[in-house]
Design a protein around this motif. Structure first.
Motif: not given
Lengths: 466, 147
Positions: B27, B74-75, B78, B81-82, B113, B117
């Motif tokens: 990341s 970051a996106p 995300e 993860w989704q 992160v 989180a």
């Protein structure tokens, strides 16, 4: 003609940095005009907010031309040196300084930073674009009939993130748009105001595949800036650790490429050798990846055990035979990912990729063979017990330039020290030139080979983005 | 009990484990942790071990992050993860991913992160060695992972 341009640069006002001269705007424009017919390679372009600096190489001597920045920016170098394009866009992203006659498209800032021009004296907050910037497809992609595939930034691999938008009209790639900035950590902003010892910790972590090269280049720049000689033991340790790093990084790329190319024997042997090298590094200086070993002056043992060295030499010979065996990796990757000598010269690519382009057509086979050769040379260097002599500083008036040979090519560091702290810093990594050359290198390649070609190039997005 | 001994001449005993598919994202870091994960991945593959790294989040049960999480990544994290199916866990490896390490927050970096989180595996180090990463994964799988 190169001598003419160099003489023109040297007529500029000398600076505290040895080899750096400040030109008037007219002289800068005259330099650009003469560069069209000259062969002076451009190694880097950066700004400190007040001036823009261009690093050239005349023979083996670095030469820096600087020009003051006006409200209109500065005349672009990219019309005569294609390799300046990326750097000009980075300067615009970070400082808001435009290159007159150059591109202003973003390179690092894809619209998600909370501030615009973060390094400028008065950087303004921006709302940012939640979806980031959109790609604008060129005619080549439109011709591809809408067949566009992406590569990165998250492929489940272990490389630094970047994105490629690839247009494929048929089986081969025709258009490549790199999208950088995913690995940008704002290192130039972070280093400002730090003591050199703190800065060295960050420099060591620019790129793990070339950490020793970055540490050595930074240490040299610091010694030139502060006027303190570098002790012979530190120089010798740097040479030895640089060789260890080169071996490890080349083995890692060979292991990756062999695994992707379907040559299990090569992959296993390269991975086994790599692990042995990492263990040796841990025995020598307590670190497998050689972070923080150059600054402060190294006290590491600069000798690899003879038995360990003999084992690696034997395995290297076997790896070389496996690579060139019939139906081996050399045959499987022949003709893929061609980086010709012309392309290398156009984008200012140096190091083993450029050497591979000189020895053959510059395809993956040549590149991996060049890496195998460099492993052999580095093992010979280790066997010969490198001896270093104390390095005398040049300048010593608060500004210094240093370089070191990394696994992918030369790494440059420039810094200005004021009151014992870093006031300005720049790093030139060979990956920036490689990223810019990707459209040429990947042209005509199959989508399935993109990973393989990228692995053999040694491209590190973290070195390019900083 | 299995032995993993490609890169450890003395061998490394491992308990019999459930399959674990890991999707790794770098990341935004120096890739030192990535290099050590690559070494581990090769060893696991050579030993036909049930822990493996997969090329898509759609078949992964664990998202493993390294690096200091840049604003550009970051996106991406995300989205990955989704895209992961069913029960999923987050793991962070290396100082940068745990709390930013030397690369705390600035205009380009969110600073790891791990501080933002809930993570099930958090292994500091700069970088942690492959055997340390494997030990952390095995420790998690033999305790929490079975629940």
């Amino acid at each position: 003609m190169s001598a003419d341009v160099a003489a023109l640069i040297r007529r500029g006002a000398p600076t505290p940095c040895a080899g750096r001269f400040v030109l008037e705007i007219e002289a800068w424009q005259a330099m650009i005009a003469r560069l069209r017919a000259a062969e002076l390679p451009l190694l880097g372009l950066w700004s400190d907010g007040v001036q823009v600096h261009a690093l050239f190489r005349q023979g083996q001597t670095p030469l820096v031309a600087s020009v003051g920045v006006s409200s209109e920016g500065y005349p672009a170098l990219s019309p005569v040196r294609a390799g300046a394009r990326g750097a000009e866009r980075i300067i615009h992203d970070l400082w808001g300084i435009p290159a007159t006659g150059g591109s202003r498209d973003p390179w690092l800032d894809q619209g998600r930073w909370p501030v615009a021009t973060p390094l400028a004296a008065h950087s303004a907050p921006t709302p940012g674009l939640p979806e980031g910037r959109e790609f604008i497809d060129g005619p080549a992609v439109m011709r591809a009939g809408g067949t566009v595939l992406g590569h990165g930034p998250a492929e489940g691999d272990f490389r630094a993130p970047f994105h490629l938008r690839l247009g494929l009209p048929g089986a081969g790639i025709e258009a490549v748009q790199p999208c950088m900035g995913y690995a940008h950590r704002g290192l130039a902003a972070r280093l400002r105001g730090l003591a050199p010892q703190q800065a060295a910790l960050l420099v060591a972590r620019i790129d793990a595949t070339a950490t020793v090269a970055h540490q050595r280049a930074f240490a040299r720049a610091l010694h030139h800036a502060t006027g303190t000689p570098m002790p012979a033991q530190g120089v010798a340790a740097g040479v030895m650790l640089g060789a260890m790093e080169r071996i490890a990084t080349h083995l890692d790329m060979l292991a990756q490429a062999s695994a992707m190319g379907g040559d299990g024997r090569c992959a296993t042997l390269a991975a086994t050798m790599l692990e042995q090298v990492r263990q040796i590094c841990r025995e020598l200086c307590g670190r497998r990846l050689l972070f923080d070993v150059i600054v402060p002056p190294a006290t590491v043992k600069v000798r690899v055990e003879d038995t360990q060295l003999a084992t690696l030499v034997g395995q290297h010979a076997l790896l070389h035979r496996l690579f060139w065996r019939p139906r081996g990796l050399a045959a499987r990757v022949r003709g893929k990912g061609v980086l010709s000598a012309i392309t290398a010269a156009r984008w200012g690519i140096l190091g083993c990729n450029a050497r591979a382009a000189q020895k053959g057509q510059g395809d993956m086979t040549d590149r991996l063979d060049a890496r195998l050769d460099e492993i052999g040379e580095s093992l010979s260097l280790l066997a010969a017990l490198p001896e270093g002599s104390a390095m005398a500083p040049e300048g010593g008036q608060g500004e210094g330039l240093g370089w070191a040979q990394g696994p992918a090519g030369p790494v440059w560091h420039w810094l200005r020290v004021e009151e014992g702290h870093v006031a300005a810093w720049w790093c030139g990594d060979p990956s920036l030139a490689l990223v810019q050359a990707l459209p040429t290198i990947l042209s005509g390649a199959a989508y399935e080979d993109v990973d393989l070609i990228l692995a053999a190039l040694g491209l590190s997005a973290t070195g390019a983005d900083l | 009990m299995a032995q993993l001994n490609l890169f450890w001449p003395e061998g490394m005993p491992l308990p019999r484990l459930e399959a674990l598919d890991i999707f790794h994202i770098e990341s935004g870091g120096c890739t030192g942790c990535g290099l050590e994960l690559a070494s581990l991945s090769r060893a696991l593959l050579a030993g036909s071990h049930p822990i493996r790294f997969v090329p898509t989040p759609r078949q992964a049960g664990m998202l493993l992050l390294t690096g200091s999480l840049t604003v550009g990544m970051a996106p991406v994290v995300e989205l990955a993860w989704q895209a992961m199916p069913g029960a999923r866990v987050l793991a962070v490896v290396g100082d940068c991913a745990v709390d930013g390490g030397l690369f705390g927050g600035n205009y380009a970096v969110l600073g790891g992160v791990g501080a933002r989180a809930r993570t099930r595996v958090a292994l500091p180090g700069c970088p942690p060695a492959p055997d340390e990463i494997l030990a952390a994964l095995v420790r998690w799988q033999t305790t929490e992972g079975k629940r």
